[in-house]
Motif scaffolding. Structure first.
Motif, mmCIF file in Angstrom:
data_model
loop_
_atom_site.group_PDB
_atom_site.id
_atom_site.type_symbol
_atom_site.label_atom_id
_atom_site.label_comp_id
_atom_site.label_asym_id
_atom_site.label_seq_id
_atom_site.Cartn_x
_atom_site.Cartn_y
_atom_site.Cartn_z
ATOM 1 N N LEU A 114 -3.490 9.619 0.125
ATOM 2 C CA LEU A 114 -4.947 9.960 -0.378
ATOM 3 C C LEU A 114 -5.471 11.039 0.360
ATOM 4 O O LEU A 114 -5.899 12.152 -0.335
ATOM 5 C CB LEU A 114 -5.624 8.667 -0.850
ATOM 6 N N SER A 132 -10.381 3.305 1.400
ATOM 7 C CA SER A 132 -9.960 4.604 1.935
ATOM 8 C C SER A 132 -10.769 5.591 1.243
ATOM 9 O O SER A 132 -10.938 6.768 1.982
ATOM 10 C CB SER A 132 -8.468 4.848 1.750
ATOM 11 N N TYR A 133 -11.004 5.431 0.021
ATOM 12 C CA TYR A 133 -11.803 6.392 -0.560
ATOM 13 C C TYR A 133 -13.244 6.529 -0.222
ATOM 14 O O TYR A 133 -13.851 7.556 -0.125
ATOM 15 C CB TYR A 133 -12.010 6.228 -2.218
ATOM 16 N N VAL A 135 -0.350 1.169 -6.088
ATOM 17 C CA VAL A 135 -0.349 0.169 -5.398
ATOM 18 C C VAL A 135 -0.870 -1.101 -6.445
ATOM 19 O O VAL A 135 -0.009 -2.262 -6.018
ATOM 20 C CB VAL A 135 -1.692 0.043 -4.469
ATOM 21 N N PHE A 173 -7.260 9.472 -6.469
ATOM 22 C CA PHE A 173 -7.452 8.086 -6.359
ATOM 23 C C PHE A 173 -7.035 7.386 -7.516
ATOM 24 O O PHE A 173 -6.176 6.283 -7.007
ATOM 25 C CB PHE A 173 -8.946 7.846 -6.269
ATOM 26 N N SER A 223 4.939 10.263 0.652
ATOM 27 C CA SER A 223 4.529 8.721 1.228
ATOM 28 C C SER A 223 5.591 7.926 1.673
ATOM 29 O O SER A 223 5.353 7.080 2.404
ATOM 30 C CB SER A 223 3.755 7.863 0.198
ATOM 31 N N THR A 271 0.829 -1.226 -0.008
ATOM 32 C CA THR A 271 -0.018 0.092 0.041
ATOM 33 C C THR A 271 0.883 1.173 0.142
ATOM 34 O O THR A 271 0.543 2.296 -0.252
ATOM 35 C CB THR A 271 -0.804 0.163 1.209
ATOM 36 N N ALA A 275 -2.995 6.871 -6.973
ATOM 37 C CA ALA A 275 -2.806 6.330 -5.703
ATOM 38 C C ALA A 275 -2.740 4.678 -6.123
ATOM 39 O O ALA A 275 -2.060 3.685 -5.891
ATOM 40 C CB ALA A 275 -3.728 6.370 -4.503
ATOM 41 N N PHE A 276 -4.079 4.385 -6.705
ATOM 42 C CA PHE A 276 -4.427 2.992 -7.190
ATOM 43 C C PHE A 276 -3.466 2.317 -8.085
ATOM 44 O O PHE A 276 -3.098 1.199 -8.019
ATOM 45 C CB PHE A 276 -5.826 2.923 -7.716
ATOM 46 N N ILE A 336 -7.068 1.016 -1.198
ATOM 47 C CA ILE A 336 -7.403 2.333 -1.916
ATOM 48 C C ILE A 336 -8.922 2.879 -1.916
ATOM 49 O O ILE A 336 -9.306 3.868 -1.394
ATOM 50 C CB ILE A 336 -6.665 2.429 -3.096
ATOM 51 N N MET A 378 -0.199 4.885 0.879
ATOM 52 C CA MET A 378 -0.948 5.716 -0.010
ATOM 53 C C MET A 378 -2.476 5.866 0.564
ATOM 54 O O MET A 378 -3.242 6.774 -0.083
ATOM 55 C CB MET A 378 -1.146 4.955 -1.506
ATOM 56 N N GLU A 379 -2.857 5.225 1.770
ATOM 57 C CA GLU A 379 -4.098 5.504 2.184
ATOM 58 C C GLU A 379 -3.872 6.862 2.837
ATOM 59 O O GLU A 379 -4.872 7.818 2.563
ATOM 60 C CB GLU A 379 -4.227 4.321 3.123
#
Length: 495
Positions: A68, A148-149, A99, A92, A227, A61, A95-96, A145, A64-65
């Motif tokens: 974000l 988290s969104y 990952v 998003f 990050s 990850t 970040a995705f 992710i 990135m959580e």
């Protein structure tokens, strides 16, 4: 006060998926400790394997959580290429992509080098365990992710629903396989986890289809610079939680089966102490988005100080509840595993320190100095590793419990003292200190008299101590009329 009530409401909803979910998972502990006896070492294998997956999850990850939340709350840039797109979708997407790329590399390496990896980790006879759990952690990383969104979008109901669906499905399948079909191998624990995780992944497809996908290279560079210290912080933090369970089979002086047996005892008893992790996780899910949203408010310092105080109050309450009701809670685990119950208060104290450290961590996140968190966590991790490596051969899993206290305590103290110089927050230290002293006194009384009365009488006496602590809370910091939901009834009575 409105923000504090919103925090309490969201914490309660996230807590439904975290606390209730973990409680339901507790139902699997007596199941596993009954059908996988201590002598088999299977529960120790399960404990060891899940420790590895937690560490790999942090790596995949890549922080990135939190990243974000940080960048989704930025103002929309003036870049003309960004026009017509939602800025949050761009964050998003980027970040995705990170990952997803890391996850693909991980799976290629795992499947390509499974033989040397399984030999190095002492799973020569069961490489399939590694493959199954490798796919599980890959799917979990891809889900991280989108989850988290959902938190960023303030959609706690959907978040909690998906988490609980996984838990109910997992419990149902475990009951079918272990109770009805009579399976006794840890293989089925991993297989069912894989099936349930794969099933939940499908529920994110509609969300992913509605995202306006756009990869932003400039944004990626900014996100990476933010990050990578969080990655170090996360890895160090996860190592603080799982390093003992990873190291134990590698440095325990007995045979491999003996190491798995002792790790199974420790791992099962730690489950009781994990109520602290549940509370911290529920609080984090609700608190993290609010912290970044309030970062520009004039009263942010007072808000953070109040949140810290209430976090400490309720974790201490949970602590004495677990200690006081241990005669009942110990029934969660099989009789063969109860020899390690003495570590529960120690592990819970370490978890409280970890929660305090999490609350203290926002000063450097808000000023984009996450490198401080990396150093603090690394320092704590170094202390924990030293305690485990030096003392496990002599003191077995007791060294694991005290190593957690030493590690989290180091990180907590460093973050507090440095933070008060760099970005001071007016924490009510005197008030919090009173709660700590009161909880320590009650804990001493409970433990001192625990074997002097019949178990049922002990529970009654301990409950009286717990009620005394609650009365102190109500009198000093939480009048009944201010409690969310039920407070309106007391306000009516008052009027």
């Amino acid at each position: 006060m409105a923000n504090m009530k919103a925090l309490a409401k969201d914490t309660a909803i996230y807590g439904l998926s975290s606390i209730v979910g973990r409680f339901l998972n507790y139902l699997l502990v007596p199941l596993y400790t009954h059908y996988m006896p201590k002598e088999s070492g299977d529960y120790g294998i399960s404990t060891n394997m899940y420790a590895y997956t937690a560490l790999i999850m942090a790596l995949l990850t890549f922080g990135m959580e939190t990243t974000l939340f940080r960048f989704a709350n930025d103002e929309v840039p003036t870049d003309p290429n960004q026009q017509g797109r939602k800025w949050t979708d761009t964050v998003f997407s980027t970040a995705f992509t990170v990952v997803g790329t890391l996850t693909a590399i991980f799976l290629l390496m795992l499947f390509g080098f499974i033989t040397p990896i399984s030999n190095a980790l002492h799973y020569e006879e069961h490489p399939n365990y590694l493959l199954m759990m490798g796919v599980v952690v890959a799917l979990d990383a891809l889900q991280a992710i989108p989850f988290s969104y959902l938190r960023f979008q303030k959609r706690p109901i959907r978040f909690a629903s998906l988490k609980l669906l996984f838990i109910f499905l997992n419990i149902a399948l475990n009951l079918i396989f272990f109770v009805w079909l009579g399976k006794t191998s840890v293989f089925y624990v991993f297989l069912l986890n894989l099936l349930c995780t794969g099933f939940i992944t499908f529920f994110f497809i509609p969300d992913l289809l509605h995202v306006q996908w756009h990869f932003d290279g400039n944004l990626l560079r900014r996100m990476f610079s933010y990050s990578w210290p969080i990655l170090i912080l996360s890895v160090a933090g996860i190592l603080n939680q799982v390093a003992d369970k990873i190291l134990f089979p590698l440095i325990y002086p007995g045979t491999q089966i003996e190491a798995n047996q002792q790790l199974g005892v420790y791992g099962s008893c730690v489950k009781i102490a994990m109520i602290m992790a549940m509370i911290t996780q529920a609080f984090r899910y609700a608190y993290e988005p609010i912290v970044f949203a309030k970062s520009k408010d004039a009263d942010k310092g007072e808000y953070y100080a109040s949140a810290m105080k209430y976090f400490l109050i309720f974790t201490l309450l949970a602590f004495i509840c677990v200690i006081g009701w241990m005669p009942l809670l110990k029934l969660i685990i099989g009789a063969d595993y109860r020899e390690g119950l003495g570590v529960v208060p120690i592990v819970m104290a370490a978890e409280i320190m970890m929660g305090i450290y999490f609350n203290l961590s926002f000063w450097y996140k808000l000023i984009d100095k996450t490198i401080y968190g990396a150093w603090f966590s690394l320092a704590g991790c170094a202390v924990l590793l030293a305690v485990n490596i030096l003392l496990i051969p002599k003191y077995s899993y007791w060294a694991c419990a005290w190593g957690g206290v030493a590690g989290y305590g180091t990180s907590m103290l460093l973050s507090y003292f440095v933070g008060q110089k760099k970005n001071p927050i007016p924490y009510p230290m005197k008030e919090m200190g009173c709660y700590v002293l009161l909880a320590a006194f009650i804990t001493f009384m409970i433990l001192f008299f625990k074997d002097r009365f019949a178990p049922w009488l002990n529970i009654i006496i301990n409950t009286a101590w717990i009620i005394a602590f609650v009365v102190y809370i109500i009198k000093h910091d939480l009048p009944l009329a201010n409690i969310p939901v039920i407070g309106k009834f007391f306000r009516k009575l008052k009027n």
